[in-house]
Write a protein that holds these residues in place. Sequence first.
Motif, short mmCIF file in Angstrom:
data_model
loop_
_atom_site.label_atom_id
_atom_site.label_comp_id
_atom_site.label_asym_id
_atom_site.label_seq_id
_atom_site.Cartn_x
_atom_site.Cartn_y
_atom_site.Cartn_z
N THR A 147 -24.87 25.68 14.24
CA THR A 147 -24.25 24.55 13.56
C THR A 147 -24.63 23.28 14.30
N ILE A 148 -24.27 22.14 13.76
CA ILE A 148 -24.55 20.86 14.41
C ILE A 148 -23.79 20.83 15.74
N THR A 149 -24.51 20.62 16.84
CA THR A 149 -24.00 20.83 18.18
C THR A 149 -24.36 19.66 19.09
N HIS A 150 -23.43 19.27 19.95
CA HIS A 150 -23.74 18.23 20.95
C HIS A 150 -24.60 18.84 22.06
N VAL A 151 -25.63 18.10 22.45
CA VAL A 151 -26.55 18.58 23.49
C VAL A 151 -26.57 17.70 24.74
N ARG A 152 -25.81 16.63 24.71
CA ARG A 152 -25.74 15.75 25.88
C ARG A 152 -24.40 15.03 25.91
N GLY A 153 -24.07 14.49 27.07
CA GLY A 153 -22.83 13.75 27.21
C GLY A 153 -21.65 14.65 27.49
N ASP A 154 -20.46 14.06 27.48
CA ASP A 154 -19.24 14.80 27.81
C ASP A 154 -18.93 15.93 26.83
N ALA A 155 -19.38 15.81 25.60
CA ALA A 155 -19.10 16.84 24.59
C ALA A 155 -20.21 17.88 24.49
N ALA A 156 -21.20 17.83 25.39
CA ALA A 156 -22.34 18.76 25.30
C ALA A 156 -21.88 20.21 25.34
N HIS A 157 -22.57 21.03 24.57
CA HIS A 157 -22.34 22.47 24.58
C HIS A 157 -22.50 22.98 26.02
N ALA A 158 -21.78 24.03 26.37
CA ALA A 158 -21.80 24.58 27.73
C ALA A 158 -23.23 24.89 28.21
N PHE A 159 -24.09 25.39 27.34
CA PHE A 159 -25.47 25.68 27.72
C PHE A 159 -26.15 24.42 28.26
N TYR A 160 -26.04 23.34 27.50
CA TYR A 160 -26.69 22.09 27.91
C TYR A 160 -25.97 21.43 29.09
N ALA A 161 -24.65 21.51 29.12
CA ALA A 161 -23.90 20.94 30.24
C ALA A 161 -24.27 21.65 31.54
N ASP A 162 -24.36 22.98 31.51
CA ASP A 162 -24.72 23.73 32.71
C ASP A 162 -26.16 23.46 33.11
N LEU A 163 -27.04 23.34 32.14
CA LEU A 163 -28.44 23.02 32.42
C LEU A 163 -28.54 21.67 33.13
N LYS A 164 -27.80 20.69 32.64
CA LYS A 164 -27.83 19.37 33.28
C LYS A 164 -27.22 19.43 34.68
N GLN A 165 -26.09 20.10 34.83
CA GLN A 165 -25.43 20.17 36.12
C GLN A 165 -26.31 20.87 37.15
N SER A 166 -26.99 21.92 36.74
CA SER A 166 -27.79 22.71 37.67
C SER A 166 -29.15 22.09 37.99
N SER A 167 -29.71 21.38 37.02
CA SER A 167 -31.08 20.90 37.21
C SER A 167 -31.25 19.40 37.04
N GLY A 168 -30.27 18.75 36.43
CA GLY A 168 -30.42 17.33 36.12
C GLY A 168 -31.15 17.09 34.81
N TRP A 169 -31.63 18.16 34.16
CA TRP A 169 -32.38 18.01 32.92
C TRP A 169 -31.45 18.09 31.73
N GLU A 170 -31.64 17.17 30.78
CA GLU A 170 -30.96 17.24 29.50
C GLU A 170 -31.89 16.64 28.46
N PRO A 171 -31.70 17.01 27.20
CA PRO A 171 -32.56 16.44 26.16
C PRO A 171 -32.45 14.91 26.15
N ASN A 172 -33.60 14.25 26.11
CA ASN A 172 -33.58 12.79 26.01
C ASN A 172 -33.96 12.32 24.62
N TRP A 173 -34.17 13.28 23.73
CA TRP A 173 -34.45 12.98 22.33
C TRP A 173 -34.40 14.31 21.57
N ASN A 174 -34.62 14.25 20.28
CA ASN A 174 -34.67 15.46 19.46
C ASN A 174 -35.93 16.27 19.80
N PHE A 175 -35.89 17.54 19.51
CA PHE A 175 -37.00 18.46 19.68
C PHE A 175 -37.44 18.62 21.13
#
Length: 176
Positions: free
Chosen positions: A111-139
Amino acid sequence: MRATMILVTGLAVLVANLVMAAGPYRFENIDGGEHDLSDWAGRPVLVVNTASRCGFTPQYEGLQGLYDRYRDRGLVVLAVPSNDFRQELATEAEVKDFCELTFGLDLPMTTITHVRGDAAHAFYADLKQSSGWEPNWNFNKVLIGADGQVKATWGATARPLSGTITDAIEAELPTN
């Protein structure tokens, strides 16, 4: 230049050592139910945040091409529609219809899912916390290896069927 290369290499090593199997990472399925990454344990998974009204939207064709080429060998391509960059359609039904009618998609989709910011899905939030990487645009693309570790990340300009991406995927697939 050298300092930048060292920084990028260091980040790649950090990202490669991130284990995503720790989850659980469950995404709501656009068709109902859920996608649980642990259901795909032992298989490579390419997770891609997508949008229907983006200049990169034609990459859906390449994502379906990857899925068609490698699914019988175990690859999962998971499309994660997101409106974080304000380029997604208003409803899941519109997204699903658009993707099926325009690109013939049959790959797994959330479904339509947040990938960054405070509302980011746990997958993306953990990826950012662990590596500093998060999507900076679509795709933006994340390859999780068969061992549950993040193997690589790519930005929007990396085409799904590029040698860089297919080589990384093939390295994670069983040989035939």
